[in-house]
Design a protein around this motif. Sequence first.
Motif, short mmCIF file in Angstrom:
data_model
loop_
_atom_site.label_atom_id
_atom_site.label_comp_id
_atom_site.label_asym_id
_atom_site.label_seq_id
_atom_site.Cartn_x
_atom_site.Cartn_y
_atom_site.Cartn_z
N LEU A 187 0.83 -1.19 0.00
CA LEU A 187 0.00 0.00 0.00
C LEU A 187 0.87 1.25 0.00
O LEU A 187 2.00 1.23 0.49
N THR A 188 0.33 2.31 -0.55
CA THR A 188 0.88 3.65 -0.34
C THR A 188 -0.18 4.44 0.40
O THR A 188 -1.28 4.66 -0.12
N ILE A 189 0.12 4.83 1.63
CA ILE A 189 -0.83 5.52 2.49
C ILE A 189 -0.35 6.96 2.69
O ILE A 189 0.78 7.18 3.13
N VAL A 190 -1.20 7.92 2.34
CA VAL A 190 -0.85 9.33 2.47
C VAL A 190 -1.78 9.97 3.49
O VAL A 190 -3.01 9.94 3.32
N ILE A 191 -1.19 10.53 4.54
CA ILE A 191 -1.94 11.23 5.59
C ILE A 191 -1.58 12.70 5.51
O ILE A 191 -0.40 13.06 5.69
N GLN A 192 -2.55 13.54 5.26
CA GLN A 192 -2.33 14.98 5.21
C GLN A 192 -3.02 15.62 6.40
O GLN A 192 -4.10 15.20 6.81
N ALA A 193 -2.38 16.65 6.95
CA ALA A 193 -2.89 17.32 8.15
C ALA A 193 -3.54 18.65 7.79
O ALA A 193 -2.92 19.48 7.12
N ALA A 194 -4.80 18.82 8.24
CA ALA A 194 -5.48 20.11 8.11
C ALA A 194 -5.43 20.88 9.42
O ALA A 194 -5.94 21.99 9.52
N GLY A 195 -4.82 20.28 10.43
CA GLY A 195 -4.65 20.88 11.75
C GLY A 195 -3.67 20.06 12.55
O GLY A 195 -2.97 19.19 12.00
N ASP A 196 -3.59 20.27 13.85
CA ASP A 196 -2.63 19.55 14.69
C ASP A 196 -3.06 18.09 14.87
O ASP A 196 -4.21 17.82 15.25
N ILE A 197 -2.13 17.15 14.62
CA ILE A 197 -2.38 15.72 14.77
C ILE A 197 -1.23 15.13 15.58
O ILE A 197 -0.07 15.46 15.35
N LEU A 198 -1.56 14.22 16.49
CA LEU A 198 -0.55 13.56 17.30
C LEU A 198 -0.61 12.05 17.06
O LEU A 198 -1.66 11.42 17.24
N ASN A 199 0.51 11.47 16.64
CA ASN A 199 0.70 10.03 16.52
C ASN A 199 -0.42 9.33 15.73
O ASN A 199 -1.24 8.59 16.27
N PRO A 200 -0.48 9.55 14.42
CA PRO A 200 -1.52 8.91 13.60
C PRO A 200 -1.28 7.40 13.48
O PRO A 200 -0.15 6.93 13.54
N SER A 201 -2.38 6.66 13.28
CA SER A 201 -2.31 5.20 13.16
C SER A 201 -3.16 4.73 11.99
O SER A 201 -4.18 5.33 11.66
N ALA A 224 -0.79 21.74 10.34
CA ALA A 224 -1.49 21.96 9.08
C ALA A 224 -0.49 22.08 7.93
O ALA A 224 0.49 22.83 8.02
N GLY A 225 -0.71 21.31 6.87
CA GLY A 225 0.19 21.31 5.71
C GLY A 225 1.18 20.18 5.70
O GLY A 225 1.79 19.90 4.67
N ASP A 226 1.37 19.50 6.85
CA ASP A 226 2.29 18.36 6.91
C ASP A 226 1.68 17.15 6.19
O ASP A 226 0.46 17.02 6.08
N GLU A 227 2.56 16.26 5.76
CA GLU A 227 2.12 15.03 5.09
C GLU A 227 3.00 13.88 5.51
O GLU A 227 4.23 14.00 5.53
N VAL A 228 2.38 12.77 5.86
CA VAL A 228 3.09 11.52 6.13
C VAL A 228 2.74 10.53 5.03
O VAL A 228 1.56 10.33 4.72
N MET A 229 3.75 9.93 4.41
CA MET A 229 3.54 8.91 3.39
C MET A 229 4.17 7.61 3.86
O MET A 229 5.34 7.59 4.25
N ILE A 230 3.38 6.54 3.80
CA ILE A 230 3.83 5.21 4.22
C ILE A 230 3.77 4.29 3.02
O ILE A 230 2.75 4.21 2.34
N THR A 231 4.86 3.56 2.73
CA THR A 231 4.86 2.57 1.66
C THR A 231 5.13 1.21 2.28
O THR A 231 6.01 1.06 3.13
N THR A 232 4.37 0.18 1.86
CA THR A 232 4.45 -1.13 2.50
C THR A 232 4.74 -2.26 1.52
O THR A 232 4.51 -3.42 1.84
N GLY A 233 5.22 -1.93 0.31
CA GLY A 233 5.50 -2.96 -0.67
C GLY A 233 6.74 -3.76 -0.33
O GLY A 233 7.54 -3.39 0.55
#
Length: 294
Positions: A187-201, A224-233
């Motif tokens: 999977l490619t999982i993209v998490i974008q923040a529209a505000g403050d986020i702590l420890n996404p799962s 806000a504006g941050d992005e976490v991308m996770i790749t699991t291949g």
Amino acid sequence: MARSITCRNEDGMEVRFSDAFTPWLLEDCDGVYSVKNTVSISENTMTDGATYQGSVTKMRNIVLTLRDLPESDHQENRMLLYNLFKPKSVGCFSYREGDESERRTIDYYVESVDVDTVNRSRRATVSLLCPDPFFRAPEDISVTMAGWEYCFEWPHEFPPAGEEFEVRVEEKLKTIDNTSAADNIGLTIVIQAAGDILNPSIYHVEQEEQMTVGTSRKPLRMVAGDEVMITTGINDKYVYLTHGGIRIGINEYLSEDSEFIQLGHGKNTIGYSAEEGESYMTVEISYRYRYMGV
């Protein structure tokens, strides 16, 4: 049914092989229909039969048999193959059978190129080794779990009373049905923040697995504006954070019990959460089906 094969090397050189002399005619293609597995079993002295331990799918070996025309320039045809099938570099093999079928691809490394130098019509045999034995679909499939859904398309007529431009979509659980018969689809999982986020799962319900980016000792605070991308291949298990336009690897932020979630065969229920700021998460998942054959 007519089939066509396209091989492309890392330089972008691409040649199509089919039932026409272009300049090579595709006589045969071995290794695209078969699947070979290594099955591990153990036998016990005092137990009937054996115990199944597990199995792995073997590397795929694709062998192309080609032929050119008697009156063609054999030296030029040989050079075409030598230039296309470069050693020590990865290439992409694409297969299509019939006009309406879906194209499927697989990466390869060149084992050998053997060209006949005696007959008027020359024959060439090309052996390609595919460390990842699974064929891929031509395009990714994207799923939005949390994000914004547009309400209209252009051209568009705006009503006098006004209307919404977009609406917020939030699906805490999303079911993906994997009908490809292959497990371990990355999977490619993209998490974008529209505000403050702590420890996404991100978690997988059926497999009882989860990935948490951030711990009590090493918290991940997204703004806000941050992005976490996770790749699991396979051979592509990474976590990246993009902050202020700069992307860095942050695998060290994963909790100790985290697993790089992949799709298994059948039903896959994926969910998301966060210690804080869950409602500010935009989550998109993309994946590409893998197939046992063409």
